[in-house]
Write a protein that holds these residues in place. Structure first.
Motif, PDB file in Angstrom:
ATOM      1  N   TYR A   1       0.900  -4.182  10.006  1.00 38.23           N
ATOM      2  CA  TYR A   1      -0.211  -4.903   9.374  1.00 38.23           C
ATOM      3  C   TYR A   1       0.013  -5.149   7.876  1.00 38.23           C
ATOM      4  CZ  TYR A   1      -2.570  -3.604  13.671  1.00 38.23           C
ATOM      5  OH  TYR A   1      -2.887  -3.447  14.990  1.00 38.23           O
TER       6      TYR A   1
ATOM      7  N   VAL B   1      -4.205   8.497   7.237  1.00 37.51           N
ATOM      8  CA  VAL B   1      -3.382   7.420   7.798  1.00 37.51           C
ATOM      9  C   VAL B   1      -3.989   6.877   9.093  1.00 37.51           C
ATOM     10  CG1 VAL B   1      -1.226   7.998   6.627  1.00 37.51           C
ATOM     11  CG2 VAL B   1      -1.702   9.004   8.869  1.00 37.51           C
TER      12      VAL B   1
ATOM     13  N   ARG C   1       2.679   2.325  12.815  1.00 36.27           N
ATOM     14  CA  ARG C   1       1.660   1.379  13.265  1.00 36.27           C
ATOM     15  C   ARG C   1       1.134   0.544  12.090  1.00 36.27           C
ATOM     16  NH1 ARG C   1      -2.315   4.187  17.652  1.00 36.27           N
ATOM     17  NH2 ARG C   1      -0.818   5.489  18.721  1.00 36.27           N
ATOM     18  N   ILE C   2       0.859   1.203  10.966  1.00 34.17           N
ATOM     19  CA  ILE C   2       0.326   0.501   9.783  1.00 34.17           C
ATOM     20  C   ILE C   2       1.314  -0.561   9.315  1.00 34.17           C
ATOM     21  CG2 ILE C   2      -0.288   0.778   7.343  1.00 34.17           C
ATOM     22  CD1 ILE C   2      -1.316   3.650   8.171  1.00 34.17           C
TER      23      ILE C   2
ATOM     24  N   TYR D   1       1.358   6.918  12.879  1.00 32.08           N
ATOM     25  CA  TYR D   1       0.425   5.981  12.244  1.00 32.08           C
ATOM     26  C   TYR D   1       1.095   5.179  11.136  1.00 32.08           C
ATOM     27  CZ  TYR D   1      -3.438   7.676  15.000  1.00 32.08           C
ATOM     28  OH  TYR D   1      -4.257   7.984  16.053  1.00 32.08           O
ATOM     29  N   THR D   2       2.057   5.766  10.441  1.00 35.86           N
ATOM     30  CA  THR D   2       2.787   5.028   9.408  1.00 35.86           C
ATOM     31  C   THR D   2       3.514   3.838  10.025  1.00 35.86           C
ATOM     32  OG1 THR D   2       3.021   6.990   8.018  1.00 35.86           O
ATOM     33  CG2 THR D   2       4.590   5.211   7.645  1.00 35.86           C
TER      34      THR D   2
ATOM     35  N   THR E   1       0.849  -1.182   0.000  1.00 36.58           N
ATOM     36  CA  THR E   1       0.000   0.000   0.000  1.00 36.58           C
ATOM     37  C   THR E   1       0.886   1.233   0.000  1.00 36.58           C
ATOM     38  OG1 THR E   1      -1.690  -1.205   1.230  1.00 36.58           O
ATOM     39  CG2 THR E   1      -1.885   1.185   1.178  1.00 36.58           C
TER      40      THR E   1
ATOM     41  N   CYS F   1      -7.100  -1.367   9.587  1.00 37.32           N
ATOM     42  CA  CYS F   1      -6.250  -2.535   9.854  1.00 37.32           C
ATOM     43  C   CYS F   1      -6.613  -3.195  11.178  1.00 37.32           C
ATOM     44  CB  CYS F   1      -4.776  -2.124   9.857  1.00 37.32           C
ATOM     45  SG  CYS F   1      -4.114  -1.659   8.245  1.00 37.32           S
TER      46      CYS F   1
ATOM     47  N   PHE G   1       3.702  -0.612   3.825  1.00 36.52           N
ATOM     48  CA  PHE G   1       3.116   0.705   3.586  1.00 36.52           C
ATOM     49  C   PHE G   1       4.221   1.743   3.462  1.00 36.52           C
ATOM     50  CE2 PHE G   1       1.385   4.739   5.354  1.00 36.52           C
ATOM     51  CZ  PHE G   1       0.422   4.979   4.382  1.00 36.52           C
TER      52      PHE G   1
ATOM     53  N   LEU H   1      -6.684   4.519   7.903  1.00 36.55           N
ATOM     54  CA  LEU H   1      -6.085   3.292   7.371  1.00 36.55           C
ATOM     55  C   LEU H   1      -5.639   2.389   8.522  1.00 36.55           C
ATOM     56  CD1 LEU H   1      -5.305   1.782   4.803  1.00 36.55           C
ATOM     57  CD2 LEU H   1      -3.107   2.985   4.860  1.00 36.55           C
ATOM     58  N   TYR H   2      -5.016   2.979   9.528  1.00 31.48           N
ATOM     59  CA  TYR H   2      -4.639   2.203  10.708  1.00 31.48           C
ATOM     60  C   TYR H   2      -5.877   1.615  11.393  1.00 31.48           C
ATOM     61  CZ  TYR H   2      -3.238   1.075  15.452  1.00 31.48           C
ATOM     62  OH  TYR H   2      -3.054   0.423  16.646  1.00 31.48           O
TER      63      TYR H   2
END
Length: 156
Positions: free
Chosen positions: A30, A138, A26-27, A23-24, A3, A145, A33, A141-142
């Motif tokens: 999953y 973001v 954290r993503i 958040y980047t 992603t 997820c 990214f 998105l998180y």
């Protein structure tokens, strides 16, 4: 599925930058990214809105691969509740190799970018600054997820 979030211009506000970076990270637990930033155009005062969108559009299109699933963050796109976004994302994870979200410049997207897009999503009927949209996206998105994984971040 990889992603990617493509942005036009750097994020300026240090508080937004800190939130986006949080958040980047954290993503990344999953899914693969990354955020790619296209440099802001120089000397835009001499350009019309259409010319600016055209030039930004050319730079955006250079970042894309033919097989990409391209989703524009656009005020005329579909609106989702967070759980609906998670369902949509889960479906995309099963069908897309690279899912590319794009936040355009101040005037939106060129006709060529709209033509290349597979989908459009709106985060709200409200208008947010382009800087703020980055952080809101973001976070959502998180959140999607965590919903997919059944984790307790989202409360409904």
């Amino acid at each position: 599925m990889k992603t990617i979030l493509i942005l036009v211009g750097k994020t300026q506000n240090k508080h937004f930058i800190a939130g986006i970076n949080d958040y980047t990270e954290r993503i990344a637990h999953y899914m693969p990214f990354e955020i790619r930033t296209i440099p802001e155009l120089k000397n835009t005062k001499s350009l019309t809105e259409a010319q600016q969108k055209e030039k930004e559009g050319q730079l955006i299109l250079q970042e894309l691969q033919n097989s990409d699933t391209v989703v524009l963050l656009d005020e005329h796109g579909k609106e989702f509740r967070s759980i609906e976004l998670a369902d949509w994302l889960l479906h995309k994870q099963n069908t897309a190799r690279r899912l590319v979200f794009i936040i355009g410049g101040p005037y939106g997207f060129s006709p060529e970018v709209y033509a290349r897009a597979n989908d459009k999503i709106s985060l709200s009927r409200l208008t947010f600054s382009h800087q703020m949209v980055r952080l809101i996206f973001v976070e959502q998105l998180y959140r999607a997820c965590t919903i997919i994984k059944g984790e307790p971040y989202h409360h409904e």
